[in-house]
Design a protein around this motif. Structure first.
Motif, short mmCIF file in Angstrom:
data_model
loop_
_atom_site.label_atom_id
_atom_site.label_comp_id
_atom_site.label_asym_id
_atom_site.label_seq_id
_atom_site.Cartn_x
_atom_site.Cartn_y
_atom_site.Cartn_z
N THR B 590 0.84 -1.20 0.00
CA THR B 590 0.00 0.00 0.00
C THR B 590 0.87 1.24 0.00
O THR B 590 0.53 2.26 -0.58
CB THR B 590 -0.92 0.03 1.23
OG1 THR B 590 -0.14 -0.33 2.36
CG2 THR B 590 -2.08 -0.91 1.07
N THR B 591 2.02 1.15 0.65
CA THR B 591 2.94 2.29 0.65
C THR B 591 3.93 2.11 -0.49
O THR B 591 4.52 1.05 -0.64
CB THR B 591 3.71 2.36 1.98
OG1 THR B 591 2.78 2.24 3.04
CG2 THR B 591 4.47 3.65 2.09
N ALA B 592 4.09 3.18 -1.26
CA ALA B 592 4.95 3.06 -2.43
C ALA B 592 6.40 3.19 -2.03
O ALA B 592 6.76 3.95 -1.12
CB ALA B 592 4.59 4.14 -3.44
N ASP B 593 7.25 2.45 -2.71
CA ASP B 593 8.68 2.57 -2.53
C ASP B 593 9.09 3.99 -2.96
O ASP B 593 8.57 4.52 -3.94
CB ASP B 593 9.36 1.54 -3.43
CG ASP B 593 10.84 1.46 -3.18
OD1 ASP B 593 11.25 0.53 -2.49
OD2 ASP B 593 11.58 2.35 -3.66
N PRO B 594 10.01 4.63 -2.20
CA PRO B 594 10.42 5.99 -2.56
C PRO B 594 10.88 6.10 -4.01
O PRO B 594 10.70 7.12 -4.65
CB PRO B 594 11.57 6.26 -1.60
CG PRO B 594 11.35 5.38 -0.44
CD PRO B 594 10.65 4.17 -0.96
N ARG B 595 11.46 5.02 -4.53
CA ARG B 595 11.94 5.09 -5.91
C ARG B 595 10.79 5.21 -6.90
O ARG B 595 10.92 5.83 -7.95
CB ARG B 595 12.78 3.85 -6.22
CG ARG B 595 14.16 3.94 -5.62
CD ARG B 595 14.90 2.62 -5.72
NE ARG B 595 14.29 1.62 -4.85
CZ ARG B 595 14.73 0.37 -4.72
NH1 ARG B 595 15.75 -0.03 -5.43
NH2 ARG B 595 14.15 -0.47 -3.90
N LEU B 596 9.65 4.62 -6.55
CA LEU B 596 8.49 4.74 -7.43
C LEU B 596 7.97 6.17 -7.42
O LEU B 596 7.50 6.68 -8.43
CB LEU B 596 7.39 3.77 -6.99
CG LEU B 596 7.63 2.30 -7.32
CD1 LEU B 596 6.50 1.45 -6.77
CD2 LEU B 596 7.72 2.11 -8.82
#
Lengths: 122, 903
Positions: B590-596
């Motif tokens: 649900t939480t996006a990876d910072p790279r995304l």
């Protein structure tokens, strides 16, 4: 009952002297050998009932002599008692595995040694 | 010529361009490309040559001589710098998703919004006159060809400029806004632009050849006729006092223009397909410039010769001459050439400006209003496209307006130079940003603003005043009537031409403030980070592995939705999937990876510009910007970790080595331990034997009181002897231990060899007699003195002699020899026994060694005598060995130095 015959093998003359006295005193016929070569000769010649065998001898060691006895059907019945200054457990195990009836450490007690021999020869 | 024919030709030409562009795009869809090569790239760069070149260069040459060339020398110099400068910009833009010059500046200074706005406004204001110039060129050439007078008071609906512009606008709308992604290449457009570059070159060469070789009889004829007119001579030399400064400022202007003009940025950077094309372009493009300028001087001279009176506009010589020769077809070709030069510029410039306006002005404005935000669930790409289309109309409209109101009054070149001077203001911020980490947002803002204002006051406003739109008194008397604020002579600097003057002051103020403010301002985290990335870009390929410096937390569905709104569901999904696969990021969280988050921002930046993209993404992603300290800590930590790692590797190598050494030592120790164990075992074994006798014999005496007296005595005598043997053995073991541990020190004395021999022999005298042996002693130097420990050497001699006695046959002879050779004493003791088996010669010195195959056990002795003897000799730094005599028997030899002090 004829007297039982004991062969005593040791390269130390004093030990030999004391063992010879001890056995005779207890009514056995005693034959002595001062080295392995003599011992092998006397074993086949005399066919003793029991051999008290030293291990460390300059020519043939006691293990080899015991092995020799236990390999021949004619001699197999001879009771072997090792009497040795080799006091490692492995030495003792090796001796008993070769078919010896007992493995006695030097210095030994004449009283318990003769008791052991008496029992074995009953 | 009929207006309809001309208009029809122009329309046909535009249609041809459209077909070409359309074909290029359909080829592209099939996975091929017409434009993916260096030559097409070089031809697209030639969009630099506009109507200014086509018509204006001739005009400039006719009035000012050679200085028209400076405009082409600047870009040629830049070609030499393609690799270090342009390549860097291209790579940065590609990795950061930058699509315009405004975006470049904004991104460099921390994706700053104000900078993007400032640069956009600046570019629009600066470049609009330039577009107007092209419109004017189309119109005047059209009017000339059609024989119209170009009356500006006509109704707008009858204006040729207007219709031409309308057609062009349709073309741009169609091919310029086909994709929402501004970073996506305009394949069709570039094909058209490259084609136009060919057309304008061919047309201009045709005009030049016709004029030089048909109207005149070649170059020499033309030059001779021209030289004859004194008026024209000055054109070939630099006579004006400020000619050199003028040349220099033109050179600078054109150099910067080639880099920073929005359309050049578009073709140089945004439309670049492959950075290797730069290599081809770096020679093809200058060659193009050279060829297109080949006939400028001849045409200018021809015009000046043919039209001595100034009734004909020099800008139009190239069209006027063939027309006067009634070569209508050629004239039409030349018109189309000029048309292509102008349209090429308008198309690219408009698209470039449109990207900036929509991304940096319109979209942020729309995005900041709540209405659009609420509607963000709808497909936003349509909004983006409509904003773009609106922007195109705005740009063209502004250009038309400027053309109508101002351009009439000026020559093509002077209008173009106003634009050049405007974009030159970008130089400090861009170049400084690329090569100087200290450059700051505030510095760039201050410099740009100052340069912009200065440019406005010195070039733009005077041009408006010249057109009658402003009170002309500002030009004559200075702003607010202050004399030192005269636009062409600020602070009394009146020795420069207006453009050089403007450039001097604006760039001076611009770069001065840029540097001063940068030095004195604090930089934000993002800004510092971007500065690092930009400046170090070519050295370190940081972008590929950009660390997640921003602690972005965003919900993945929200992020996905945001991207879908702009580029569509399928494309968003496929981009996410591709990226996630490559970097192994889970997509089911649900939480996006910072790279995304970063990826989303980059893709959005290509659509709507980095500043807007940043705003949008930060709305979805609660971006916690790290403080400067945190970023530095991160960098420092990774640095430290790397160092630690290196240290660790080094240490582990050391450790392995140490471990190996340790295990070797351990093995050695274990071996030594074994030896020691074995020794102890042997010693106890040796001790047990006499003990056994003692115990057995005493027990028997004790238990048998009836034992005969003689036997009792024998037994007790044996006990006594065995006790002696035991104590001797113990003494031997202890002394050996003392020698081996090095605890024993020698008690040296100097004695005669003879004395030593006598003492040794006296010790064994009883034994000799007992065995009826003979001793022979040979001393080579009986009175020679020798330094040794007499007690110990006597012990050695005793051991050797008793051994010899033991193994000697009855009445044998024992030989005692002592020789001195050099500074050594050599003593040997030989017997006549049966010798020593060869294999045992060395081993007999080992402790408790007993030669094999002996029938009888050693009668006495401890088995340590030779070992101890060897130790004693070694303590005297001598050596001992055993050998067999040829005549039979054994011989022991030891050698000692005569003196212990100087061996």
């Amino acid at each position: 009952m004829p007297e039982k015959k004991i062969l005593v093998v040791d390269d130390d003359p004093y030990i030999l002297m004391s063992l010879e006295f001890l056995m005779q005193k207890n009514g056995y016929t005693v034959v002595v050998a001062r080295n392995g070569t003599e011992a092998l000769q006397l074993i086949q010649q005399e066919i003793p009932d029991l051999v008290v065998l030293d291990i460390m001898m300059p020519d043939i060691d006691g293990y080899a002599i015991c092995e020799f006895i236990k390999k021949q059907s004619a001699l197999r019945h001879i009771i072997v008692i090792f009497l040795s200054a080799k006091t490692r457990e492995s030495d003792q195990r090796k001796g008993l595995e070769l078919g010896a009836a007992a493995y006695v450490y030097k210095p030994f007690s004449t009283r318990s040694l003769i008791k052991e021999i008496n029992q074995l020869l009953q | 010529m009929s207006s309809w024919i001309i208009a029809g030709t122009a329309l046909g030409y535009l249609l041809l361009l459209s077909i070409l562009a359309w074909s290029a795009e359909s080829v592209r869809k099939k996975g091929k490309s017409w434009i993916n090569n260096g030559y097409v790239y070089a031809l697209s760069l030639a969009v630099y040559c506009t109507a200014w070149t086509y018509y204006g260069s001739v005009g400039r040459a006719a009035t000012s001589g050679l200085d028209f060339l400076t405009i082409y020398i600047g870009p040629t110099i830049l070609c030499a710098l393609f690799w270090p400068v342009l390549l860097k910009i291209i790579r940065i833009c590609r990795t950061q998703g930058i699509t315009s010059i405004a975006d470049l500046v904004s991104t460099r200074y921390g994706k700053n919004f104000s900078l993007a706005v400032l640069v956009t406004i600046f570019c629009v204001l600066g470049v609009i006159p330039y577009i107007a110039l092209q419109l004017k060129a189309i119109a005047t050439s059209f009017d000339l060809l059609a024989g119209a007078t170009g009356n500006t008071n006509q109704s707008i609906w009858k204006d040729s400029t207007f219709y031409g512009t309308l057609l062009l606008t349709v073309f741009i709308l169609f091919f310029g806004t086909r994709s929402v992604d501004a970073a996506e290449k305009h394949e069709g457009l570039i094909a058209a632009i490259a084609f136009e570059s060919v057309i304008k070159l061919v047309a201009f060469l045709a005009a030049g050849l016709f004029i030089t070789y048909y109207v005149f009889n070649g170059f020499s004829d033309l030059f001779q006729q021209a030289i004859a007119q004194p008026r024209l001579q000055q054109l070939f030399t630099l006579q004006e006092t400020n000619a050199y400064t003028s040349w220099f400022s033109m050179l600078t202007l054109s150099f910067f223009a080639m880099l920073f003009l929005p359309r050049q940025f578009q073709v140089n950077v945004v439309e670049n397909l492959d950075e290797n094309h730069l290599k081809t372009a770096s020679w093809v493009f200058p060659l193009y410039l050279f060829v297109i300028n080949l006939f400028v001087i001849p045409i200018a001279l021809a015009g000046s010769v043919l039209y001595p009176a100034t009734t004909v506009n020099p800008d139009l010589y190239v069209l006027n001459i063939p027309l006067d020769q009634e070569r209508y077809l050629l004239s039409l070709l030349i018109f189309i050439g000029g048309f292509s030069a102008a349209t090429g510029m308008i198309i690219v410039e408009t698209i470039a400006l449109t990207t900036m306006i929509s991304n940096h002005l319109a979209l942020p404005l729309l995005l900041s209003t709540n209405r659009l935000h609420q509607e963000s669930r709808r497909n936003l790409s349509a909004v983006v496209l409509w904003v773009r289309r609106g922007s195109i109309l705005l740009v063209i409209g502004l250009a038309l307006l400027y053309d109508k109101l101002v351009a009439e009054q000026y020559s093509l070149v002077s209008i173009g130079l106003v634009s050049f001077a405007a974009v030159a203001q970008l130089a400090p911020a861009v170049l400084g940003g690329l090569y100087w980490k200290g450059a700051s947002k505030n510095g760039a803002l201050a410099g740009l603003a100052a340069g912009f204002i200065c440019w406005m006051f010195t070039l733009l406003l005077p041009s408006l005043a010249g057109a009658g739109l402003l009170d002309n008194s500002i030009v004559e008397n200075g702003y607010f009537g202050v004399a030192w604020l005269k636009p062409d002579a600020l602070f009394g600097l009146n020795s420069l031409d207006p453009v050089s003057h403007s450039l001097f002051w604006s760039l001076l103020l611009n770069s001065g403030l840029f540097v001063l403010v940068s030095i004195n301002s604090q930089k934000g985290t993002r800004e510092t980070f971007q500065a690092e990335l930009f400046v170090d870009f070519l050295n370190k390929e940081k972008f590929e592995t950009e660390p997640a410096v921003w602690k972005n937390t965003a919900s993945l569905p929200a992020l996905r939705l945001l991207l879908q709104n702009f580029i569509g569901t399928d494309r968003a999904a496929s981009l996410f999937q591709k990226y996630a696969n490559r970097h192994q990021i889970p997509l089911n969280t649900t939480t996006a990876d910072p790279r995304l988050v970063q990826l989303t921002e980059k893709i959005l930046a290509e659509v709507i510009g980095s500043a807007s993209a940043h705003i949008l993404v930060s709305r979805v992603a609660k971006a916690e910007e790290l403080s400067m300290e945190e970023v530095l800590n991160l960098l420092r930590e990774s640095q430290q970790i790397m160092e630690l790692n290196k240290e660790l590797k080094r240490k582990s190598v050391e450790l392995t080595r140490a471990t190996e050494q340790l295990s070797a030592i351990n093995q050695q120790l274990m071996a030594m331990d074994e030896v020691k164990d074995e020794f102890l075992y042997t010693v106890t074994h040796e001790l047990r034997t006499p003990l056994t006798s003692i115990r057995a014999l005493t027990e028997l005496v004790h238990d048998n009181p009836e034992m005969p007296e003689t036997q009792k005595t024998e037994f007790l005598a044996a006990v006594v002897r065995e006790t002696e043997r035991l104590s001797h053995l113990i003494t031997q073991v202890l002394s050996l231990e003392r020698f081996e541990s090095g605890k024993h020190s020698l008690e040296l004395q100097t004695i005669q060899i003879k004395g030593l021999q006598e003492e040794a022999l006296s010790d064994i005298q009883p034994l000799i007699q007992q065995k009826k042996l003979r001793i022979e002693a040979h001393l080579s130097h009986p009175y020679e003195l020798v330094e040794l420990d007499p007690a110990l050497i006597r012990q050695v001699l005793y051991n050797l002699l008793t051994n010899a006695i033991r193994f000697s046959p009855e009445s044998g002879t024992i030989l005692f020899e002592a020789n001195v050779s050099g500074n050594h004493l050599e003593i040997s003791i030989s017997d006549q026994g049966k010798g020593i088996p060869a294999a045992s010669l060395e081993l007999i010195f080992d402790k408790f060694y007993q030669a094999p195959n002996q029938i009888l056990k050693k009668p006495e002795g401890s088995g340590l005598g030779l070992a101890i003897s060897k130790k004693i000799i070694e303590l005297h730094t001598g050596n001992i060995k055993a050998e067999n005599r040829e005549e039979g028997g054994a011989r022991f030899i030891f050698m000692l130095p005569l003196s212990q002090t100087n061996h």
